[in-house]
Design a protein around this motif. Structure first.
Motif, PDB file in Angstrom:
ATOM      1  N   GLU A 180       0.833  -1.210   0.000  1.00  0.00           N
ATOM      2  CA  GLU A 180       0.000   0.000   0.000  1.00  0.00           C
ATOM      3  C   GLU A 180       0.864   1.255   0.000  1.00  0.00           C
ATOM      4  OE1 GLU A 180      -3.319   0.293  -0.540  1.00  0.00           O
ATOM      5  OE2 GLU A 180      -3.003  -1.832  -0.923  1.00  0.00           O
ATOM      6  N   VAL A 181       1.938   1.234   0.784  1.00  0.00           N
ATOM      7  CA  VAL A 181       2.841   2.388   0.876  1.00  0.00           C
ATOM      8  C   VAL A 181       3.512   2.639  -0.483  1.00  0.00           C
ATOM      9  CG1 VAL A 181       4.992   3.246   1.910  1.00  0.00           C
ATOM     10  CG2 VAL A 181       3.265   2.151   3.348  1.00  0.00           C
ATOM     11  N   ILE A 182       4.027   1.577  -1.099  1.00  0.00           N
ATOM     12  CA  ILE A 182       4.711   1.731  -2.392  1.00  0.00           C
ATOM     13  C   ILE A 182       3.727   2.191  -3.462  1.00  0.00           C
ATOM     14  CG2 ILE A 182       6.046   0.571  -4.199  1.00  0.00           C
ATOM     15  CD1 ILE A 182       7.100  -1.321  -1.963  1.00  0.00           C
ATOM     16  N   LYS A 183       2.506   1.678  -3.415  1.00  0.00           N
ATOM     17  CA  LYS A 183       1.495   2.041  -4.422  1.00  0.00           C
ATOM     18  C   LYS A 183       1.126   3.521  -4.359  1.00  0.00           C
ATOM     19  CE  LYS A 183      -0.806  -2.244  -5.642  1.00  0.00           C
ATOM     20  NZ  LYS A 183      -2.001  -3.064  -5.479  1.00  0.00           N
ATOM     21  N   LYS A 184       1.381   4.167  -3.225  1.00  0.00           N
ATOM     22  CA  LYS A 184       1.112   5.605  -3.088  1.00  0.00           C
ATOM     23  C   LYS A 184       1.943   6.423  -4.075  1.00  0.00           C
ATOM     24  CE  LYS A 184      -0.329   5.694   1.730  1.00  0.00           C
ATOM     25  NZ  LYS A 184       0.134   5.878   3.093  1.00  0.00           N
ATOM     26  N   THR A 185       3.026   5.841  -4.571  1.00  0.00           N
ATOM     27  CA  THR A 185       3.878   6.549  -5.537  1.00  0.00           C
ATOM     28  C   THR A 185       3.248   6.528  -6.927  1.00  0.00           C
ATOM     29  OG1 THR A 185       5.124   4.543  -6.093  1.00  0.00           O
ATOM     30  CG2 THR A 185       6.009   5.923  -4.310  1.00  0.00           C
ATOM     31  N   GLY A 186       2.214   5.700  -7.105  1.00  0.00           N
ATOM     32  CA  GLY A 186       1.575   5.604  -8.420  1.00  0.00           C
ATOM     33  C   GLY A 186       2.269   4.623  -9.362  1.00  0.00           C
ATOM     34  N   LYS A 187       3.282   3.941  -8.849  1.00  0.00           N
ATOM     35  CA  LYS A 187       4.022   2.965  -9.667  1.00  0.00           C
ATOM     36  C   LYS A 187       3.303   1.618  -9.640  1.00  0.00           C
ATOM     37  CE  LYS A 187       7.284   5.989  -9.982  1.00  0.00           C
ATOM     38  NZ  LYS A 187       6.751   6.951 -10.902  1.00  0.00           N
ATOM     39  N   LYS A 188       3.366   0.927 -10.766  1.00  0.00           N
ATOM     40  CA  LYS A 188       2.800  -0.424 -10.828  1.00  0.00           C
ATOM     41  C   LYS A 188       3.691  -1.323  -9.978  1.00  0.00           C
ATOM     42  CE  LYS A 188       1.408  -3.890 -14.129  1.00  0.00           C
ATOM     43  NZ  LYS A 188       1.639  -4.417 -15.457  1.00  0.00           N
ATOM     44  N   THR A 189       3.097  -1.944  -8.971  1.00  0.00           N
ATOM     45  CA  THR A 189       3.859  -2.715  -7.980  1.00  0.00           C
ATOM     46  C   THR A 189       3.252  -4.096  -7.782  1.00  0.00           C
ATOM     47  OG1 THR A 189       4.271  -0.639  -6.826  1.00  0.00           O
ATOM     48  CG2 THR A 189       4.747  -2.648  -5.618  1.00  0.00           C
ATOM     49  N   SER A 190       4.113  -5.100  -7.684  1.00  0.00           N
ATOM     50  CA  SER A 190       3.612  -6.433  -7.339  1.00  0.00           C
ATOM     51  C   SER A 190       4.546  -7.058  -6.308  1.00  0.00           C
ATOM     52  CB  SER A 190       3.526  -7.319  -8.581  1.00  0.00           C
ATOM     53  OG  SER A 190       4.779  -7.450  -9.188  1.00  0.00           O
TER      54      SER A 190
END
Length: 72
Positions: free
Chosen positions: A57-67
């Motif tokens: 959730e924290v990484i997704k705040k950057t707007g980057k596609k994350t898995s």
């Protein structure tokens, strides 16, 4: 106890990796112990007591596609 969680994050430049590093570094001392980013591999390793879901959730705040890849 801390675990090292590995994430694939779509990062195309230093600015991208810097944004990811900034949001994770804000949590240092609040569950995040260490952050290691590999721009060529587009991988982020986070040593943390937080759950993978919380970190995602924290990484997704950057707007980057994350898995989430798994733990090391």
């Amino acid at each position: 106890m801390s675990s090292t969680h590995i994430f694939n994050v779509e990062m195309t430049c230093e600015g991208c990796s810097g944004a990811v590093e900034r949001v994770l570094n804000r949590l240092k001392g609040q569950g995040v112990d260490d952050v290691l980013i590999s721009l060529p591999e587009q991988k982020v390793s986070v040593t943390s007591t937080l759950s993978a879901d919380q970190l995602l959730e924290v990484i997704k705040k950057t707007g980057k596609k994350t898995s989430y890849v798994g733990t090391q």
